[in-house]
Design a protein around this motif. Structure first.
Motif, PDB file in Angstrom:
ATOM      1  N   GLY A 220       0.817  -1.213   0.000  1.00 55.99           N
ATOM      2  CA  GLY A 220       0.000   0.000   0.000  1.00 55.99           C
ATOM      3  C   GLY A 220       0.845   1.254   0.000  1.00 55.99           C
ATOM      4  O   GLY A 220       0.537   2.226  -0.705  1.00 55.99           O
ATOM      5  N   LEU A 221       1.924   1.250   0.771  1.00 50.13           N
ATOM      6  CA  LEU A 221       2.826   2.401   0.803  1.00 50.13           C
ATOM      7  C   LEU A 221       3.472   2.613  -0.552  1.00 50.13           C
ATOM      8  O   LEU A 221       3.560   3.755  -1.042  1.00 50.13           O
ATOM      9  CB  LEU A 221       3.890   2.185   1.875  1.00 50.13           C
ATOM     10  N   ALA A 222       3.927   1.531  -1.185  1.00 52.21           N
ATOM     11  CA  ALA A 222       4.529   1.647  -2.512  1.00 52.21           C
ATOM     12  C   ALA A 222       3.519   2.223  -3.504  1.00 52.21           C
ATOM     13  O   ALA A 222       3.876   3.029  -4.380  1.00 52.21           O
ATOM     14  CB  ALA A 222       5.020   0.285  -2.988  1.00 52.21           C
ATOM     15  N   GLY A 223       2.253   1.839  -3.361  1.00 56.24           N
ATOM     16  CA  GLY A 223       1.212   2.365  -4.243  1.00 56.24           C
ATOM     17  C   GLY A 223       0.993   3.849  -4.050  1.00 56.24           C
ATOM     18  O   GLY A 223       0.811   4.593  -5.027  1.00 56.24           O
ATOM     19  N   VAL A 224       0.985   4.311  -2.800  1.00 49.98           N
ATOM     20  CA  VAL A 224       0.840   5.747  -2.536  1.00 49.98           C
ATOM     21  C   VAL A 224       1.982   6.514  -3.192  1.00 49.98           C
ATOM     22  O   VAL A 224       1.777   7.544  -3.849  1.00 49.98           O
ATOM     23  CB  VAL A 224       0.817   6.023  -1.013  1.00 49.98           C
ATOM     24  N   CYS A 225       3.203   6.012  -3.031  1.00 50.66           N
ATOM     25  CA  CYS A 225       4.365   6.684  -3.611  1.00 50.66           C
ATOM     26  C   CYS A 225       4.260   6.741  -5.134  1.00 50.66           C
ATOM     27  O   CYS A 225       4.543   7.779  -5.755  1.00 50.66           O
ATOM     28  CB  CYS A 225       5.649   5.970  -3.198  1.00 50.66           C
ATOM     29  N   GLU A 226       3.848   5.644  -5.732  1.00 51.15           N
ATOM     30  CA  GLU A 226       3.745   5.603  -7.192  1.00 51.15           C
ATOM     31  C   GLU A 226       2.669   6.574  -7.697  1.00 51.15           C
ATOM     32  O   GLU A 226       2.883   7.301  -8.680  1.00 51.15           O
ATOM     33  CB  GLU A 226       3.431   4.186  -7.640  1.00 51.15           C
ATOM     34  N   ARG A 227       1.530   6.600  -7.019  1.00 50.80           N
ATOM     35  CA  ARG A 227       0.435   7.480  -7.463  1.00 50.80           C
ATOM     36  C   ARG A 227       0.804   8.949  -7.378  1.00 50.80           C
ATOM     37  O   ARG A 227       0.319   9.769  -8.165  1.00 50.80           O
ATOM     38  CB  ARG A 227      -0.823   7.217  -6.628  1.00 50.80           C
ATOM     39  N   ASP A 252       9.626 -10.192   0.152  1.00 48.36           N
ATOM     40  CA  ASP A 252       8.387 -10.924   0.387  1.00 48.36           C
ATOM     41  C   ASP A 252       7.151 -10.084   0.099  1.00 48.36           C
ATOM     42  O   ASP A 252       6.079 -10.627  -0.196  1.00 48.36           O
ATOM     43  CB  ASP A 252       8.334 -11.431   1.831  1.00 48.36           C
ATOM     44  N   ALA A 253       7.282  -8.766   0.180  1.00 48.45           N
ATOM     45  CA  ALA A 253       6.146  -7.885  -0.105  1.00 48.45           C
ATOM     46  C   ALA A 253       5.954  -7.679  -1.602  1.00 48.45           C
ATOM     47  O   ALA A 253       4.929  -7.140  -2.034  1.00 48.45           O
ATOM     48  CB  ALA A 253       6.335  -6.532   0.588  1.00 48.45           C
ATOM     49  N   GLY A 254       6.935  -8.085  -2.401  1.00 51.83           N
ATOM     50  CA  GLY A 254       6.812  -7.928  -3.849  1.00 51.83           C
ATOM     51  C   GLY A 254       6.921  -6.502  -4.327  1.00 51.83           C
ATOM     52  O   GLY A 254       6.355  -6.151  -5.368  1.00 51.83           O
ATOM     53  N   ILE A 255       7.652  -5.664  -3.588  1.00 54.69           N
ATOM     54  CA  ILE A 255       7.816  -4.268  -4.001  1.00 54.69           C
ATOM     55  C   ILE A 255       9.253  -4.048  -4.474  1.00 54.69           C
ATOM     56  O   ILE A 255      10.161  -4.811  -4.131  1.00 54.69           O
ATOM     57  CB  ILE A 255       7.490  -3.281  -2.859  1.00 54.69           C
ATOM     58  N   THR A 256       9.454  -3.007  -5.258  1.00 53.80           N
ATOM     59  CA  THR A 256      10.788  -2.636  -5.726  1.00 53.80           C
ATOM     60  C   THR A 256      11.039  -1.179  -5.351  1.00 53.80           C
ATOM     61  O   THR A 256      10.552  -0.267  -6.028  1.00 53.80           O
ATOM     62  CB  THR A 256      10.920  -2.812  -7.252  1.00 53.80           C
ATOM     63  N   PRO A 257      11.767  -0.932  -4.283  1.00 57.13           N
ATOM     64  CA  PRO A 257      12.054   0.447  -3.879  1.00 57.13           C
ATOM     65  C   PRO A 257      12.851   1.182  -4.949  1.00 57.13           C
ATOM     66  O   PRO A 257      13.570   0.571  -5.743  1.00 57.13           O
ATOM     67  CB  PRO A 257      12.870   0.278  -2.599  1.00 57.13           C
ATOM     68  N   ASP A 258      12.738   2.493  -4.933  1.00 58.63           N
ATOM     69  CA  ASP A 258      13.537   3.313  -5.842  1.00 58.63           C
ATOM     70  C   ASP A 258      14.982   3.402  -5.359  1.00 58.63           C
ATOM     71  O   ASP A 258      15.915   3.460  -6.158  1.00 58.63           O
ATOM     72  CB  ASP A 258      12.934   4.717  -5.936  1.00 58.63           C
ATOM     73  N   ILE A 259      15.149   3.415  -4.029  1.00 59.80           N
ATOM     74  CA  ILE A 259      16.464   3.525  -3.408  1.00 59.80           C
ATOM     75  C   ILE A 259      16.507   2.570  -2.223  1.00 59.80           C
ATOM     76  O   ILE A 259      15.517   2.432  -1.495  1.00 59.80           O
ATOM     77  CB  ILE A 259      16.746   4.975  -2.937  1.00 59.80           C
ATOM     78  N   VAL A 260      17.651   1.913  -2.024  1.00 62.97           N
ATOM     79  CA  VAL A 260      17.815   0.977  -0.907  1.00 62.97           C
ATOM     80  C   VAL A 260      19.123   1.305  -0.181  1.00 62.97           C
ATOM     81  O   VAL A 260      20.157   1.531  -0.820  1.00 62.97           O
ATOM     82  CB  VAL A 260      17.855  -0.487  -1.393  1.00 62.97           C
ATOM     83  N   CYS A 261      19.074   1.299   1.147  1.00 62.32           N
ATOM     84  CA  CYS A 261      20.259   1.528   1.965  1.00 62.32           C
ATOM     85  C   CYS A 261      20.688   0.210   2.603  1.00 62.32           C
ATOM     86  O   CYS A 261      19.882  -0.453   3.265  1.00 62.32           O
ATOM     87  CB  CYS A 261      19.963   2.549   3.068  1.00 62.32           C
ATOM     88  N   LEU A 262      21.953  -0.164   2.433  1.00 58.63           N
ATOM     89  CA  LEU A 262      22.508  -1.395   3.007  1.00 58.63           C
ATOM     90  C   LEU A 262      23.794  -1.084   3.767  1.00 58.63           C
ATOM     91  O   LEU A 262      24.588  -0.233   3.336  1.00 58.63           O
ATOM     92  CB  LEU A 262      22.836  -2.409   1.916  1.00 58.63           C
ATOM     93  N   SER A 263      24.002  -1.793   4.869  1.00 61.37           N
ATOM     94  CA  SER A 263      25.267  -1.680   5.599  1.00 61.37           C
ATOM     95  C   SER A 263      25.353  -2.865   6.559  1.00 61.37           C
ATOM     96  O   SER A 263      25.013  -3.975   6.186  1.00 61.37           O
ATOM     97  CB  SER A 263      25.335  -0.340   6.346  1.00 61.37           C
ATOM     98  N   LYS A 264      25.798  -2.618   7.778  1.00 61.92           N
ATOM     99  CA  LYS A 264      25.921  -3.623   8.838  1.00 61.92           C
ATOM    100  C   LYS A 264      26.517  -4.937   8.338  1.00 61.92           C
ATOM    101  O   LYS A 264      27.724  -5.036   8.196  1.00 61.92           O
ATOM    102  CB  LYS A 264      24.587  -3.813   9.545  1.00 61.92           C
ATOM    103  N   SER A 265      25.708  -5.952   8.026  1.00 60.74           N
ATOM    104  CA  SER A 265      26.250  -7.265   7.665  1.00 60.74           C
ATOM    105  C   SER A 265      26.700  -7.373   6.219  1.00 60.74           C
ATOM    106  O   SER A 265      27.054  -8.463   5.765  1.00 60.74           O
ATOM    107  CB  SER A 265      25.224  -8.358   7.963  1.00 60.74           C
ATOM    108  N   LEU A 266      26.720  -6.276   5.493  1.00 65.31           N
ATOM    109  CA  LEU A 266      27.099  -6.328   4.084  1.00 65.31           C
ATOM    110  C   LEU A 266      28.526  -6.854   3.902  1.00 65.31           C
ATOM    111  O   LEU A 266      28.799  -7.620   2.980  1.00 65.31           O
ATOM    112  CB  LEU A 266      26.958  -4.948   3.451  1.00 65.31           C
ATOM    113  N   SER A 267      29.445  -6.461   4.781  1.00 65.28           N
ATOM    114  CA  SER A 267      30.824  -6.935   4.638  1.00 65.28           C
ATOM    115  C   SER A 267      30.949  -8.408   5.009  1.00 65.28           C
ATOM    116  O   SER A 267      31.925  -9.056   4.630  1.00 65.28           O
ATOM    117  CB  SER A 267      31.771  -6.114   5.515  1.00 65.28           C
TER     118      SER A 267
END
Length: 455
Positions: A220-227, A252-267
């Protein structure tokens, strides 16, 4: 331990709840200088998804350093960076149909968040960013502006602007339809809400109390952003890299964010490393427009590529994490049933779980009791009312069972001891949340702050 008290700043937090000096670690176990072992259900606040000193990753790192390979390179091309980018594309992005560009903003999660916020504002030409109640996105000024914790925000010492807070999933206990307030304000030119550049969200609010957003709410949030032409940023700093099962917590939600932030366990090894992923057309940076001295930490490239090869070449890691999560959930439910007078709720996904206590002081007492019995846990939530479990994904079922038994005994011991007199909040929870760990006391709460959707 006088040297720590004498020389280290009062801002120190976790050490106040874990008053010992740690020396070595392997897998899910830490050892202190007295030779005592502690099971780790903290995992560096989610930085050690593959445990301490993974032997294969350690060997890769030692071999790399022994050969006088590049350690520091800013954003120069290196063989280690190329290897990471190739493996990340082949193992993570392509199988998921994701066409992201990769930015190396600096070594920590807040650097990934700051880059995301700046990029969203640059691309859209708008200033406002929407975040959510009980969110935690970091301690730098931009990240604090989209964080809900009032104590952390006050620590900025300056006004934090250009941010608007909206209710997280179930914050209002289901009394209003999802996004009614948000979308009504977006549609009303008199609402006072400027059209946002972006929305930033955690799919599970770890520091905010292990509040779990449902897949329906996220869609639902992804839909609001898209609209409304708003960019969607997912902060996957703590919940990414397999913490909830899938590599990205939003899968699992089946959404594709425009931007994603990764860190912590990435290394994969506890080394500083962060990236900001962006939709290809969003990459409008000018050369050097956003940079940092330590955005090219090559040892982290080496271990990160190794972690992807060792743990994510197939679906085994995700499947094992979900199976172990089921074991944790059943054990916590049993504890909650046995101690219903103390435990109000159990919630989580994958291998991040929270057990909410009815009296916020109880969570700190449980974690302190667990530390005395050889188990490291922290608290989270707006009032440190949640006992938070964040074991390494590689923790064995036997280790999980042993840690959960310690937790059960700790809850029983606290209940048997009875309530403590009202007084100043303890710096404990082995948790040091009240003493200054991320997302601690003072967060903004609301009527539904403690409610969450069970996974």
């Amino acid at each position: 331990m006088d040297v720590f008290t004498r020389l280290e700043s009062e801002v120190r937090g976790y050490c106040r709840g874990w008053p010992t000096v740690f020396t070595t670690a392997r897998g899910s176990t830490l050892r202190d200088e007295n030779g005592r072992d502690f099971l780790d259900f903290f995992a560096g606040a989610g930085t050690l998804n593959y445990g301490h000193n993974d032997p294969a990753l350690k060997q890769r790192l030692l071999d790399y350093l022994a050969a006088d390979n590049i350690v520091h390179s800013l954003d120069m091309h290196t063989a280690a960076k190329r290897r990471f980018l190739e493996r990340f594309d082949e193992i993570v992005l392509k199988p998921r149909g994701l066409d992201y560009k990769v930015q190396f903003p600096g070594p920590a999660g807040n650097h990934a968040v700051e880059a995301a916020l700046k990029l969203a504002r640059k691309y859209t030409g708008r200033e406002t960013v929407v975040s959510f109640t009980n969110a935690f996105h970091g301690m730098t000024l931009g990240a604090l502006a989209v964080t809900g914790n009032s104590m952390k925000r006050t620590g900025a010492g300056v006004p934090l602007g250009h941010g608007v807070t909206m209710p997280y999933d179930n914050y209002l206990d289901g009394r209003t339809p999802d996004f009614l307030l948000f979308e009504t304000m977006l549609d009303d030119s008199g609402s006072g809400l400027d059209k946002p550049a972006a929305v930033i969200v955690e799919t599970v609010q770890g520091e905010g109390g292990v509040n779990v957003a449902s897949a329906e709410w996220l869609r639902g949030l992804a839909g609001v952003c898209e609209r409304h032409g708003i960019l969607l940023i997912v902060d996957d700093v703590q919940m990414g890299c397999g913490r909830t099962g899938a590599f990205f917590s939003f899968e699992d939600a089946g959404i594709t964010p425009d931007i994603v932030c990764l860190s912590k366990s990435l290394s994969g090894f506890g080394l500083p490393f962060a990236i900001t992923l962006m939709r290809r057309d969003l990459d409008v940076w000018e050369p050097g427009e956003h940079n940092g001295t330590f955005r090219g930490f090559n040892p982290a490239f080496v271990t990160a590529a190794g972690a992807l090869e060792d743990h994510w070449a197939d679906d085994g890691m995700a499947e094992r994490t979900l199976a172990k999560g089921g074991l944790v959930r059943r054990a916590l439910d049993e504890i909650a049933l046995r101690h219903a007078g103390e435990i109000a709720d159990v919630r989580g996904r994958g291998l991040v779980w929270g057990m909410e206590t009815r009296d916020p002081r109880t969570a700190s007492r449980i974690c302190a009791e667990a530390f005395g019995r050889g188990l490291l846990m922290e608290t989270s939530g707006p009032n440190d009312e949640v006992v938070k479990l964040l074991p390494p994904l590689t923790t064995t079922e036997d280790e999980l069972a042993r840690g959960l038994a310690i937790l059960a005994d700790s809850v029983a011991a606290v209940q048997a001891a009875g309530p403590k007199e009202t007084g100043p909040k303890e710096t404990g929870a082995a948790g040091a949340r009240a003493a200054g760990g991320p997302g601690g006391a003072g967060a903004q709460a609301g009527p539904g702050a403690r409610a969450a959707v069970h996974a």
